[in-house]
Write an enzyme that holds these catalytic residues in place. Structure first.
Site, PDB file in Angstrom:
ATOM      1  N   SER A  43       0.572   5.748   0.888  1.00  0.00           N
ATOM      2  CA  SER A  43      -0.228   6.822   1.482  1.00  0.00           C
ATOM      3  C   SER A  43      -1.004   7.577   0.400  1.00  0.00           C
ATOM      4  O   SER A  43      -2.044   8.172   0.679  1.00  0.00           O
ATOM      5  CB  SER A  43       0.656   7.773   2.281  1.00  0.00           C
ATOM      6  OG  SER A  43       1.677   8.270   1.452  1.00  0.00           O
ATOM      7  N   SER A  44      -0.508   7.547  -0.835  1.00  0.00           N
ATOM      8  CA  SER A  44      -1.308   7.992  -1.980  1.00  0.00           C
ATOM      9  C   SER A  44      -2.009   6.726  -2.477  1.00  0.00           C
ATOM     10  O   SER A  44      -1.415   5.903  -3.193  1.00  0.00           O
ATOM     11  CB  SER A  44      -0.393   8.583  -3.062  1.00  0.00           C
ATOM     12  OG  SER A  44      -1.162   8.949  -4.176  1.00  0.00           O
ATOM     13  N   GLU A 101      -1.480 -10.147  -6.122  1.00  0.00           N
ATOM     14  CA  GLU A 101      -1.452 -10.937  -7.356  1.00  0.00           C
ATOM     15  C   GLU A 101      -0.560 -10.265  -8.403  1.00  0.00           C
ATOM     16  O   GLU A 101       0.246 -10.909  -9.071  1.00  0.00           O
ATOM     17  CB  GLU A 101      -2.870 -11.090  -7.932  1.00  0.00           C
ATOM     18  CG  GLU A 101      -3.845 -11.813  -7.012  1.00  0.00           C
ATOM     19  CD  GLU A 101      -4.640 -10.871  -6.117  1.00  0.00           C
ATOM     20  OE1 GLU A 101      -4.062  -9.891  -5.620  1.00  0.00           O
ATOM     21  OE2 GLU A 101      -5.828 -11.133  -5.902  1.00  0.00           O
ATOM     22  N   GLU A 138       0.831  -1.213   0.000  1.00  0.00           N
ATOM     23  CA  GLU A 138       0.000   0.000   0.000  1.00  0.00           C
ATOM     24  C   GLU A 138       0.860   1.255   0.000  1.00  0.00           C
ATOM     25  O   GLU A 138       2.083   1.206   0.203  1.00  0.00           O
ATOM     26  CB  GLU A 138      -0.942  -0.039   1.210  1.00  0.00           C
ATOM     27  CG  GLU A 138      -1.890  -1.225   1.132  1.00  0.00           C
ATOM     28  CD  GLU A 138      -2.962  -1.241   2.206  1.00  0.00           C
ATOM     29  OE1 GLU A 138      -2.839  -0.520   3.216  1.00  0.00           O
ATOM     30  OE2 GLU A 138      -3.944  -2.007   2.015  1.00  0.00           O
TER      31      GLU A 138
HETATM   32  N1  THU Z   1      -5.911  -6.392  -2.516  1.00  0.00           N
HETATM   33  C1  THU Z   1      -5.107  -7.348  -3.052  1.00  0.00           C
HETATM   34  O1  THU Z   1      -3.907  -7.421  -2.730  1.00  0.00           O
HETATM   35  N2  THU Z   1      -5.629  -8.208  -3.967  1.00  0.00           N
HETATM   36  C2  THU Z   1      -6.924  -8.181  -4.385  1.00  0.00           C
HETATM   37  O2  THU Z   1      -7.297  -8.922  -5.283  1.00  0.00           O
HETATM   38  C3  THU Z   1      -7.888  -7.298  -3.728  1.00  0.00           C
HETATM   39  C4  THU Z   1      -7.304  -6.219  -2.881  1.00  0.00           C
HETATM   40  C5  THU Z   1      -5.361  -5.465  -1.522  1.00  0.00           C
HETATM   41  C6  THU Z   1      -5.220  -4.040  -1.987  1.00  0.00           C
HETATM   42  C7  THU Z   1      -5.252  -3.295  -0.681  1.00  0.00           C
HETATM   43  O3  THU Z   1      -3.948  -3.249  -0.144  1.00  0.00           O
HETATM   44  C8  THU Z   1      -6.109  -4.154   0.220  1.00  0.00           C
HETATM   45  O4  THU Z   1      -6.208  -5.422  -0.394  1.00  0.00           O
HETATM   46  C9  THU Z   1      -7.505  -3.612   0.455  1.00  0.00           C
HETATM   47  O5  THU Z   1      -8.123  -3.309  -0.751  1.00  0.00           O
END
Ligand code: THU
Length: 125
Positions: free
Chosen positions: A46-47, A55, A44
């Site tokens: 902060s922006s 994936e 993740e």
């Molecule tokens: N996320 C994934 O890593 N894979 C997905 O298929 C769905 C969402 C992550 C993105 C973000 O860091 C967190 O889950 C919440 O959306």
């Protein structure tokens, strides 16, 4: 490497997830046709739009190391079973339409679906 083992790799990868904003950790493990495994986690930012899913992290790692042929991707989360988001479905479809997606709450309760079940009629140029 069987489905259960690939799922376990995805689960182990959860440890490295960087998810300080959502606290939703995701781990993935991608199996190449020649037997290599590339793991990935959500990273993740902060922006928020800069966030990358687990994936796509796994795919980007593999492709940047010269691998383009894949048989299966396992994915799991800190909250149990999770299915790939829409962006990831299209991203994975780019590299073939016979990819198996393995998910589940744990290695004893796996669900296996084809990428084409998750993304029927995916976009191709
Ligand atoms: N996320 C994934 O890593 N894979 C997905 O298929 C769905 C969402 C992550 C993105 C973000 O860091 C967190 O889950 C919440 O959306």
């Amino acid at each position: 490497m069987n489905e259960k083992e690939l799922y376990q790799k995805a689960k182990q990868a959860l440890e490295y997830s960087y998810a300080p904003y959502s606290r939703f950790r995701v781990g993935a493990a991608l199996l190449t046709t020649s037997g290599e495994v590339f793991t990935g986690v959500n990273v993740e930012n902060s922006s928020f739009g800069g966030t990358i899913c687990a994936e796509r992290t796994a795919f980007v790692k593999a492709i940047s190391e010269g691998f383009r042929d894949f048989t299966a991707l396992a994915v799991t989360s800190s909250e149990g079973e999770v299915y790939p988001c829409g962006i990831c479905r299209q991203f994975m479809f780019e590299f073939g339409d016979d990819l198996k997606i393995i998910t589940g709450d744990d290695e004893e309760h796996l669900n296996v679906v084809e990428i084409t079940e998750l993304l029927p009629k995916g976009f191709r140029l």
